[in-house]
Design an enzyme around this catalytic site. Structure first.
Site, PDB file in Angstrom:
ATOM      1  N   ARG A  64      11.395 -68.540  21.623  1.00 38.43           N
ATOM      2  CA  ARG A  64      11.392 -67.694  22.807  1.00 38.43           C
ATOM      3  C   ARG A  64      12.262 -68.315  23.891  1.00 38.43           C
ATOM      4  O   ARG A  64      12.146 -69.506  24.191  1.00 38.43           O
ATOM      5  CB  ARG A  64       9.955 -67.553  23.316  1.00 38.43           C
TER       6      ARG A  64
ATOM      7  N   ARG B  98      11.415 -59.556  22.591  1.00 33.85           N
ATOM      8  CA  ARG B  98      11.040 -60.963  22.552  1.00 33.85           C
ATOM      9  C   ARG B  98      10.594 -61.400  21.161  1.00 33.85           C
ATOM     10  O   ARG B  98      10.019 -60.631  20.399  1.00 33.85           O
ATOM     11  CB  ARG B  98       9.960 -61.266  23.588  1.00 33.85           C
TER      12      ARG B  98
ATOM     13  N   ASP C 296      -0.249 -63.637  25.393  1.00 31.36           N
ATOM     14  CA  ASP C 296      -0.859 -63.412  26.710  1.00 31.36           C
ATOM     15  C   ASP C 296      -2.344 -63.743  26.664  1.00 31.36           C
ATOM     16  O   ASP C 296      -3.040 -63.373  25.711  1.00 31.36           O
ATOM     17  CB  ASP C 296      -0.724 -61.938  27.117  1.00 31.36           C
TER      18      ASP C 296
ATOM     19  N   ASP D  24       5.364 -63.356  22.230  1.00 33.68           N
ATOM     20  CA  ASP D  24       4.675 -63.332  23.511  1.00 33.68           C
ATOM     21  C   ASP D  24       3.194 -63.592  23.236  1.00 33.68           C
ATOM     22  O   ASP D  24       2.621 -62.942  22.359  1.00 33.68           O
ATOM     23  CB  ASP D  24       4.840 -61.913  24.068  1.00 33.68           C
TER      24      ASP D  24
HETATM   25  N1  ROI Z   1       5.567 -53.090  24.195  1.00 39.10           N
HETATM   26  C1  ROI Z   1       4.754 -53.198  23.126  1.00 39.10           C
HETATM   27  N2  ROI Z   1       4.524 -52.106  22.369  1.00 39.10           N
HETATM   28  N3  ROI Z   1       4.166 -54.373  22.777  1.00 39.10           N
HETATM   29  C2  ROI Z   1       4.367 -55.499  23.515  1.00 39.10           C
HETATM   30  O1  ROI Z   1       3.822 -56.567  23.161  1.00 39.10           O
HETATM   31  C3  ROI Z   1       5.204 -55.425  24.642  1.00 39.10           C
HETATM   32  N4  ROI Z   1       5.443 -56.519  25.431  1.00 39.10           N
HETATM   33  C4  ROI Z   1       6.198 -56.453  26.510  1.00 39.10           C
HETATM   34  C5  ROI Z   1       6.789 -55.156  26.999  1.00 39.10           C
HETATM   35  C6  ROI Z   1       8.282 -55.347  27.231  1.00 39.10           C
HETATM   36  C7  ROI Z   1       6.085 -54.781  28.281  1.00 39.10           C
HETATM   37  N5  ROI Z   1       6.610 -54.076  26.053  1.00 39.10           N
HETATM   38  C8  ROI Z   1       5.789 -54.188  24.968  1.00 39.10           C
HETATM   39  O2  ROI Z   1       6.393 -57.530  27.229  1.00 39.10           O
END
Ligand code: ROI
Length: 167
Positions: free
Chosen positions: A88, A98, A103, A101
């Site tokens: 990343r 990305r 979170d 991610d």
């Molecule tokens: N859209 C989806 N479907 N899943 C994600 O994990 C995700 N993550 C993001 C953004 C760009 C908001 N869109 C996403 O960071």
């Protein structure tokens, strides 16, 4: 899952570059192998339409439930290190594609708001790719605001969310 939800931490994983299914699987492994983290449950891997700009690949998303004695910020250090280990690039476009991610969606029953971290995650209540996998691992969850997850889901469109694979 028999654990009290208030003792658990829920993480949302997402990827849409470089074999995203594998990214999510390997990241889940990396979390489970960490000495300070006990992986309690992991959802199926879901295919989801990008939220934000549509000129990017579909995402793979999942939610995992973990137990840990780490503080939220110490856990954030670990998840950010895993993100970096998986290639990343931190300064990439906020709404762009990305590799990985991770979170922190919910951290036990804590509310956290500082310059590095906001928990509950600010977008969790509107994101089908967080709420449906979360429901899979914790169907009886009551959110810190008092809303039952099952009730909230009645108002959330699946937006083409599909199960791609079990975890
Ligand atoms: N859209 C989806 N479907 N899943 C994600 O994990 C995700 N993550 C993001 C953004 C760009 C908001 N869109 C996403 O960071």
């Amino acid at each position: 899952m028999t654990k009290q939800h208030s003792e658990l931490v829920f993480l949302g994983l997402g990827a849409n570059l470089n074999a995203p299914l594998e990214q999510i699987r390997k990241a889940t492994n990396a979390l489970s192998e960490h000495a300070e983290i006990n992986l309690v449950a992991s959802s199926s891997l879901y295919g989801s339409k990008p939220m934000g700009p549509q000129d990017q690949p579909d995402y793979v998303n999942s939610v995992v439930a973990i137990e840990t004695n780490l503080s939220a910020l110490a856990l954030l250090d670990i998840t950010q290190k895993i993100e970096l280990d998986f290639g990343r690039v931190r300064k990439e476009n906020r709404w762009g594609p990305r590799t990985l991610d991770i979170d922190i969606i919910l951290f036990k029953d804590q509310k956290i708001d500082n310059e590095r971290l906001t928990v509950p995650h600010y977008g969790m209540k509107t994101r089908e790719f967080v709420l449906y996998p979360l429901h899979e691992v914790a169907p009886e969850l009551c959110l810190p605001c008092g809303t039952e997850l099952t009730e909230l889901l009645k108002t959330i469109d699946k937006n083409s969310l599909t199960i791609l694979a079990t975890s």
